[in-house]
Design a protein around this motif. Structure first.
Motif, PDB file in Angstrom:
ATOM      1  N   LEU A   1     -11.273  -3.578  -0.181  1.00 65.14           N
ATOM      2  CA  LEU A   1      -9.878  -3.990  -0.028  1.00 65.14           C
ATOM      3  C   LEU A   1      -9.524  -4.216   1.436  1.00 65.14           C
ATOM      4  O   LEU A   1      -8.940  -5.246   1.798  1.00 65.14           O
ATOM      5  CB  LEU A   1      -8.950  -2.940  -0.630  1.00 65.14           C
ATOM      6  CG  LEU A   1      -8.691  -3.037  -2.119  1.00 65.14           C
ATOM      7  CD1 LEU A   1      -7.988  -1.789  -2.619  1.00 65.14           C
ATOM      8  CD2 LEU A   1      -7.872  -4.261  -2.436  1.00 65.14           C
TER       9      LEU A   1
ATOM     10  N   ASP B   1     -15.494   4.946  -5.150  1.00 60.72           N
ATOM     11  CA  ASP B   1     -14.131   4.734  -4.655  1.00 60.72           C
ATOM     12  C   ASP B   1     -14.116   4.266  -3.205  1.00 60.72           C
ATOM     13  O   ASP B   1     -13.342   3.382  -2.845  1.00 60.72           O
ATOM     14  CB  ASP B   1     -13.309   6.018  -4.780  1.00 60.72           C
ATOM     15  CG  ASP B   1     -12.974   6.337  -6.217  1.00 60.72           C
ATOM     16  OD1 ASP B   1     -13.091   5.429  -7.081  1.00 60.72           O
ATOM     17  OD2 ASP B   1     -12.593   7.497  -6.489  1.00 60.72           O
ATOM     18  N   TRP B   2     -14.963   4.847  -2.360  1.00 66.24           N
ATOM     19  CA  TRP B   2     -14.978   4.461  -0.951  1.00 66.24           C
ATOM     20  C   TRP B   2     -15.337   2.977  -0.803  1.00 66.24           C
ATOM     21  O   TRP B   2     -14.826   2.308   0.084  1.00 66.24           O
ATOM     22  CB  TRP B   2     -15.920   5.332  -0.126  1.00 66.24           C
ATOM     23  CG  TRP B   2     -17.371   5.194  -0.490  1.00 66.24           C
ATOM     24  CD1 TRP B   2     -18.070   5.969  -1.362  1.00 66.24           C
ATOM     25  CD2 TRP B   2     -18.289   4.209  -0.004  1.00 66.24           C
ATOM     26  NE1 TRP B   2     -19.369   5.530  -1.452  1.00 66.24           N
ATOM     27  CE2 TRP B   2     -19.545   4.458  -0.619  1.00 66.24           C
ATOM     28  CE3 TRP B   2     -18.195   3.153   0.890  1.00 66.24           C
ATOM     29  CZ2 TRP B   2     -20.668   3.676  -0.380  1.00 66.24           C
ATOM     30  CZ3 TRP B   2     -19.322   2.378   1.145  1.00 66.24           C
ATOM     31  CH2 TRP B   2     -20.542   2.647   0.517  1.00 66.24           C
TER      32      TRP B   2
ATOM     33  N   TYR C   1     -12.194   0.863  -1.701  1.00 71.67           N
ATOM     34  CA  TYR C   1     -11.218   0.887  -0.607  1.00 71.67           C
ATOM     35  C   TYR C   1     -11.698   0.063   0.581  1.00 71.67           C
ATOM     36  O   TYR C   1     -10.922  -0.667   1.199  1.00 71.67           O
ATOM     37  CB  TYR C   1     -10.927   2.322  -0.171  1.00 71.67           C
ATOM     38  CG  TYR C   1     -10.283   3.156  -1.247  1.00 71.67           C
ATOM     39  CD1 TYR C   1      -9.254   2.641  -2.040  1.00 71.67           C
ATOM     40  CD2 TYR C   1     -10.702   4.448  -1.496  1.00 71.67           C
ATOM     41  CE1 TYR C   1      -8.667   3.398  -3.037  1.00 71.67           C
ATOM     42  CE2 TYR C   1     -10.119   5.218  -2.480  1.00 71.67           C
ATOM     43  CZ  TYR C   1      -9.101   4.693  -3.248  1.00 71.67           C
ATOM     44  OH  TYR C   1      -8.521   5.439  -4.226  1.00 71.67           O
TER      45      TYR C   1
ATOM     46  N   ALA D   1       0.833  -1.208   0.000  1.00 73.47           N
ATOM     47  CA  ALA D   1       0.000   0.000   0.000  1.00 73.47           C
ATOM     48  C   ALA D   1       0.863   1.252   0.000  1.00 73.47           C
ATOM     49  O   ALA D   1       0.537   2.242  -0.688  1.00 73.47           O
ATOM     50  CB  ALA D   1      -0.934  -0.017   1.198  1.00 73.47           C
TER      51      ALA D   1
END
Length: 123
Positions: free
Chosen positions: A90, A83-84, A87, A35
């Protein structure tokens, strides 16, 4: 009706399996290092074309991340979601896999099916 409740002992066991063994810590360390690499590559390295550095995070989070992203198809067939959501998928998939890795290590060591002796320790 007696329903199971997630008490502090269960939370400690889950945390121990997720963060408390060497295999899970190594996995989480590799994910954290990747990351950082992706963040540095995205923020500070100029590319003529798109960078595929972020793909490494998906490789490390596979296969559970794909199950979460398939659930994100409610936002449309064109994208996995906002996008949130990507993430969050992930992070959750990495934590799920770290827990599964800890559980597997415990299973290999014989901790899941180990029985206690009927004799007290002090005698």
């Amino acid at each position: 009706m007696n329903t199971p409740v997630m008490n502090s002992a269960h939370l400690r066991a889950v945390a121990r399996l997720t963060f408390g063994n060497t295999a899970s810590r190594i996995y989480l360390g590799v994910v954290a290092a990747t990351a950082v690499f992706v963040a540095v590559d995205t923020l500070f390295v100029a590319h003529e074309d798109a960078s595929f550095a972020g793909v490494w995070l998906f490789f490390l989070a596979a296969p559970t991340v794909f199950a979460f992203l398939a659930g994100g198809s409610v936002w449309g067939a064109d994208a996995p979601g906002p996008d949130w959501f990507v993430y969050l998928a992930l992070v959750v998939s990495v934590l799920v896999q770290s827990f599964a890795l800890g559980w597997f290590v415990r299973l290999l060591r014989g901790g899941a099916g180990r029985t206690r002796s009927a004799h007290p320790q002090g005698t």
